[in-house]
Design a protein around this motif. Structure first.
Motif, PDB file in Angstrom:
ATOM      1  N   VAL A   1      63.061 -40.878  36.855  1.00 36.68           N
ATOM      2  CA  VAL A   1      62.939 -40.097  35.669  1.00 36.68           C
ATOM      3  C   VAL A   1      61.544 -39.480  35.484  1.00 36.68           C
ATOM      4  O   VAL A   1      61.248 -38.194  35.183  1.00 36.68           O
ATOM      5  CB  VAL A   1      63.550 -40.575  34.459  1.00 36.68           C
ATOM      6  N   VAL A   2      60.487 -40.178  35.366  1.00 36.72           N
ATOM      7  CA  VAL A   2      59.502 -39.809  34.963  1.00 36.72           C
ATOM      8  C   VAL A   2      58.668 -38.860  36.151  1.00 36.72           C
ATOM      9  O   VAL A   2      58.132 -37.861  35.950  1.00 36.72           O
ATOM     10  CB  VAL A   2      58.219 -41.035  34.652  1.00 36.72           C
ATOM     11  N   THR A   3      58.884 -39.547  37.288  1.00 36.25           N
ATOM     12  CA  THR A   3      58.288 -38.669  38.551  1.00 36.25           C
ATOM     13  C   THR A   3      58.992 -37.281  38.782  1.00 36.25           C
ATOM     14  O   THR A   3      58.244 -36.267  39.142  1.00 36.25           O
ATOM     15  CB  THR A   3      58.628 -39.565  39.889  1.00 36.25           C
ATOM     16  N   VAL A   4      60.124 -37.327  38.646  1.00 36.89           N
ATOM     17  CA  VAL A   4      60.945 -35.871  38.749  1.00 36.89           C
ATOM     18  C   VAL A   4      60.350 -34.959  37.775  1.00 36.89           C
ATOM     19  O   VAL A   4      60.240 -33.935  37.942  1.00 36.89           O
ATOM     20  CB  VAL A   4      62.328 -36.042  38.629  1.00 36.89           C
ATOM     21  N   THR A   5      60.154 -35.849  36.539  1.00 42.18           N
ATOM     22  CA  THR A   5      59.718 -34.726  35.341  1.00 42.18           C
ATOM     23  C   THR A   5      58.187 -34.229  35.463  1.00 42.18           C
ATOM     24  O   THR A   5      57.930 -32.960  35.355  1.00 42.18           O
ATOM     25  CB  THR A   5      59.687 -35.653  34.079  1.00 42.18           C
ATOM     26  N   ILE A   6      57.229 -35.020  36.130  1.00 43.95           N
ATOM     27  CA  ILE A   6      55.892 -34.626  36.215  1.00 43.95           C
ATOM     28  C   ILE A   6      55.617 -33.756  37.357  1.00 43.95           C
ATOM     29  O   ILE A   6      54.649 -33.043  37.515  1.00 43.95           O
ATOM     30  CB  ILE A   6      55.073 -35.836  36.216  1.00 43.95           C
ATOM     31  N   VAL A   7      56.572 -33.909  38.422  1.00 48.32           N
ATOM     32  CA  VAL A   7      56.253 -33.156  39.570  1.00 48.32           C
ATOM     33  C   VAL A   7      56.954 -31.853  39.505  1.00 48.32           C
ATOM     34  O   VAL A   7      56.663 -30.755  40.417  1.00 48.32           O
ATOM     35  CB  VAL A   7      56.945 -33.738  40.999  1.00 48.32           C
ATOM     36  N   ALA A   8      57.522 -31.372  38.382  1.00 46.95           N
ATOM     37  CA  ALA A   8      58.359 -30.088  38.282  1.00 46.95           C
ATOM     38  C   ALA A   8      57.366 -29.041  38.252  1.00 46.95           C
ATOM     39  O   ALA A   8      56.271 -29.392  37.683  1.00 46.95           O
ATOM     40  CB  ALA A   8      59.213 -30.235  37.236  1.00 46.95           C
ATOM     41  N   ARG A   9      57.593 -27.876  38.791  1.00 44.78           N
ATOM     42  CA  ARG A   9      56.772 -26.920  38.523  1.00 44.78           C
ATOM     43  C   ARG A   9      56.683 -26.396  37.188  1.00 44.78           C
ATOM     44  O   ARG A   9      57.597 -26.457  36.429  1.00 44.78           O
ATOM     45  CB  ARG A   9      57.126 -25.615  39.568  1.00 44.78           C
ATOM     46  N   GLY A  10      55.344 -26.002  37.005  1.00 42.99           N
ATOM     47  CA  GLY A  10      55.133 -25.314  35.750  1.00 42.99           C
ATOM     48  C   GLY A  10      54.757 -26.257  34.390  1.00 42.99           C
ATOM     49  O   GLY A  10      54.212 -27.415  34.665  1.00 42.99           O
TER      50      GLY A  10
ATOM     51  N   TRP B   1      55.749 -29.933  29.554  1.00 45.33           N
ATOM     52  CA  TRP B   1      56.441 -29.948  28.312  1.00 45.33           C
ATOM     53  C   TRP B   1      57.912 -29.531  28.719  1.00 45.33           C
ATOM     54  O   TRP B   1      58.909 -29.995  28.043  1.00 45.33           O
ATOM     55  CB  TRP B   1      55.781 -29.134  27.014  1.00 45.33           C
ATOM     56  N   LYS B   2      57.957 -28.444  29.341  1.00 42.43           N
ATOM     57  CA  LYS B   2      59.311 -27.775  29.548  1.00 42.43           C
ATOM     58  C   LYS B   2      60.098 -28.664  30.538  1.00 42.43           C
ATOM     59  O   LYS B   2      61.250 -28.698  30.060  1.00 42.43           O
ATOM     60  CB  LYS B   2      59.126 -26.245  30.105  1.00 42.43           C
ATOM     61  N   ALA B   3      59.383 -29.371  31.644  1.00 44.41           N
ATOM     62  CA  ALA B   3      60.011 -30.068  32.397  1.00 44.41           C
ATOM     63  C   ALA B   3      60.621 -31.292  31.479  1.00 44.41           C
ATOM     64  O   ALA B   3      61.846 -31.676  31.854  1.00 44.41           O
ATOM     65  CB  ALA B   3      59.380 -30.664  33.460  1.00 44.41           C
ATOM     66  N   THR B   4      59.770 -31.781  30.635  1.00 41.41           N
ATOM     67  CA  THR B   4      60.380 -32.950  29.747  1.00 41.41           C
ATOM     68  C   THR B   4      61.315 -32.544  28.927  1.00 41.41           C
ATOM     69  O   THR B   4      62.530 -33.154  28.751  1.00 41.41           O
ATOM     70  CB  THR B   4      59.213 -33.360  28.795  1.00 41.41           C
ATOM     71  N   VAL B   5      61.658 -31.363  28.608  1.00 40.44           N
ATOM     72  CA  VAL B   5      62.756 -30.674  27.555  1.00 40.44           C
ATOM     73  C   VAL B   5      63.951 -30.840  28.489  1.00 40.44           C
ATOM     74  O   VAL B   5      65.254 -31.243  28.017  1.00 40.44           O
ATOM     75  CB  VAL B   5      62.357 -29.391  27.089  1.00 40.44           C
TER      76      VAL B   5
END
Length: 497
Positions: A152-161, A164-168
């Motif tokens: 869950v954390v890795t998918v969030t932090i590697v998302a582009r941009g 904060w928006k990836a976390t949301v």
């Protein structure tokens, strides 16, 4: 030991082989059309897998996956418009070669690198899947929670941009996963008194909404002049033999570069959230770092083309390893493949390779054989690739919309599910308009139930003591890896800038 010979034997019977060829051709089509992707192709196929034998469904999906990742580079090379994000890096040097009049050579080298990378990725999958699966059988509930948290954390932090928006987006996906019956207590949650929502929001409406419906709305918002496709530049008529790769150039590139780039692709694929784009970028950067003539990169470098394309197809085998062995999808495509398993009553995880060997082995064989199809396809269809860009987009997207909604209804015979898919698609479109990524949201929908179940079960066992997550060696290892990934991928680059 996984019966790989039996897998190849099953694959080369009539129907599985025909499904593989059909899936490969479908992946070529969707991957090469700008705006369409392998993810969308598998999302559209998902509801129709109900009527298929599970082996045929998985074999067809492997064909789509391999062909779709490769085909993103076709229009990237010819038109400098990648059909999928995975072809963006390849198009840099590929299109430069195209402008120099070496388009057929670029396409043939591209296909050769994809074949090599895909085969290496499939071989690594065959070699590592069983040992990793046996290791994963040792994981208890706390270890499973920490592993899912890592994903869950890795998918969030590697998302582009924006982080904060990836976390949301991830949080929204996790929230959607809580709708319906409580997994521990037979009580409805967040159903607003609707008996439709007691069963929860299904994976299929989420997939179709987030990818098919959302993408159609994005394309509908593009200028009308793009609806008729992209004009193809004038170029000399090409023959099939022009697409046979130049083995002199392949020798100059060297076997080591192909192998190194493929290994990078496999490793990135095994990382949750890695994906083909990241694999091709890192392999390209590494090839440039060690090249004798780095200034040629971006100007039509054969090494750059080979590195990026080997990596993004090798990623396919790597991404399937955590899916099958630990039940952790690595990217959007494997998340939808996860759905194919669930629709057929199979749960990806450590026991899958033990209990369903006859089902999984043809899938491995299909990934390897589909890699060889890549090289064959460019020699057969190379002269026709340019015509893909001339397809009328308006007609194409209307057809996709019809197939999407019909597929949702056919899978459940529920009008509510169709409205749910449409609502999710509109919501996802609004998110994309404000640059919120949708992949973390899908991963949240898929991983949310596991995250909640493993957390609650662990705390029940420990009588509410959270130290259970750090007293277990494997659990502690996954938690430390989570912190390391956060530091390397987000905090450290931010500190440098």
């Amino acid at each position: 030991m996984l019966d790989l010979l039996g897998g190849f034997t099953t694959l080369f019977t009539l129907w599985p082989f025909l499904y593989l060829v059909g899936g490969f051709l479908l992946g070529l089509f969707f991957g090469a059309i700008p705006g369409l992707t392998a993810t969308l192709a598998i999302a559209l196929l998902l509801p129709f897998t109900f009527g298929m034998e599970v082996v045929n469904a998985l074999v067809m999906v492997m064909g789509i996956y391999m062909a779709g990742i490769y085909a993103g580079s076709i229009t990237g090379i010819t038109l400098n418009i990648p059909g999928a994000p995975s072809g963006a890096i390849t198009s840099i040097d590929g299109h430069a070669l195209m402008k120099k009049g070496h388009g057929a050579q670029a396409l043939s080298l591209d296909a050769f690198a994809s074949s090599v990378g895909g085969m290496i990725g499939a071989l690594v999958l065959m070699l590592l899947a069983q040992p990793i699966s046996e290791l994963a059988l040792l994981f208890r509930t706390p270890e499973k929670f920490s592993l899912v948290l890592l994903a869950v954390v890795t998918v969030t932090i590697v998302a582009r941009g924006s982080l904060w928006k990836a976390t949301v987006a991830m949080t929204l996906g996790l929230m959607i996963s809580t709708v319906g019956i409580d997994p521990m207590v037979p009580t409805g949650r967040f159903d607003f008194g609707s008996y439709h929502l007691v069963e929860g929001i299904g994976l299929l409406p989420a997939v179709i909404g987030l990818f098919a419906i959302c993408e159609l709305l994005v394309q509908a918002a593009t200028p009308a002049r793009n609806a008729m496709g992209v004009a193809v530049a004038d170029m000399p008529r090409l023959r099939h033999r022009d697409f046979i790769p130049n083995f002199g150039i392949i020798r100059e590139i060297g076997a080591f570069l192909y192998i190194k780039s493929s290994v990078i692709g496999v490793l990135i694929g095994m990382l949750p959230g890695g994906g083909a784009s990241m694999a091709s970028f890192i392999a390209y950067a590494e090839a440039k770092r060690t090249a004798k003539h780095p200034k040629e990169f971006g100007q039509g470098s054969h090494e750059g083309l080979a590195a990026s394309e080997s990596a993004n197809n090798a990623m396919c085998g790597g991404a399937i390893i955590p899916l099958l062995t630990m039940g952790i999808p690595g990217d959007a495509v494997t998340a939808i493949i996860f759905g194919v398993f669930l629709l057929h009553g199979l749960v990806p995880g450590p026991g899958l390779l033990v209990d369903h060997t006859a089902t999984v082995a043809p899938m491995f064989a299909a990934l390897f054989v589909a890699s060889s199809f890549v090289m064959i396809s460019v020699m057969l269809f190379g002269p026709f690739y340019l015509k893909l860009a001339r397809i009328n987009r308006g007609v194409l997207y209307a057809f996709i919309a019809l197939i999407s909604m019909a597929g949702v209804y056919a899978s459940s015979f529920s009008g509510f599910q169709m409205w749910m898919a449409l609502a999710i698609g509109i919501f996802a479109y609004a998110l994309r308009r404000f640059d919120y990524p949708v992949v973390p949201m899908l991963m949240g929908v898929i991983l949310g139930p596991y995250l909640e179940e493993f957390l609650r079960r662990s705390l029940i066992v420990s009588q509410g003591d959270p130290l259970i997550f750090i007293t277990s060696p494997f659990s502690l290892m996954f938690l430390v890896m989570t912190l390391v990934f956060v530091w390397l991928l987000r905090l450290r680059p931010g500190a440098r800038s």
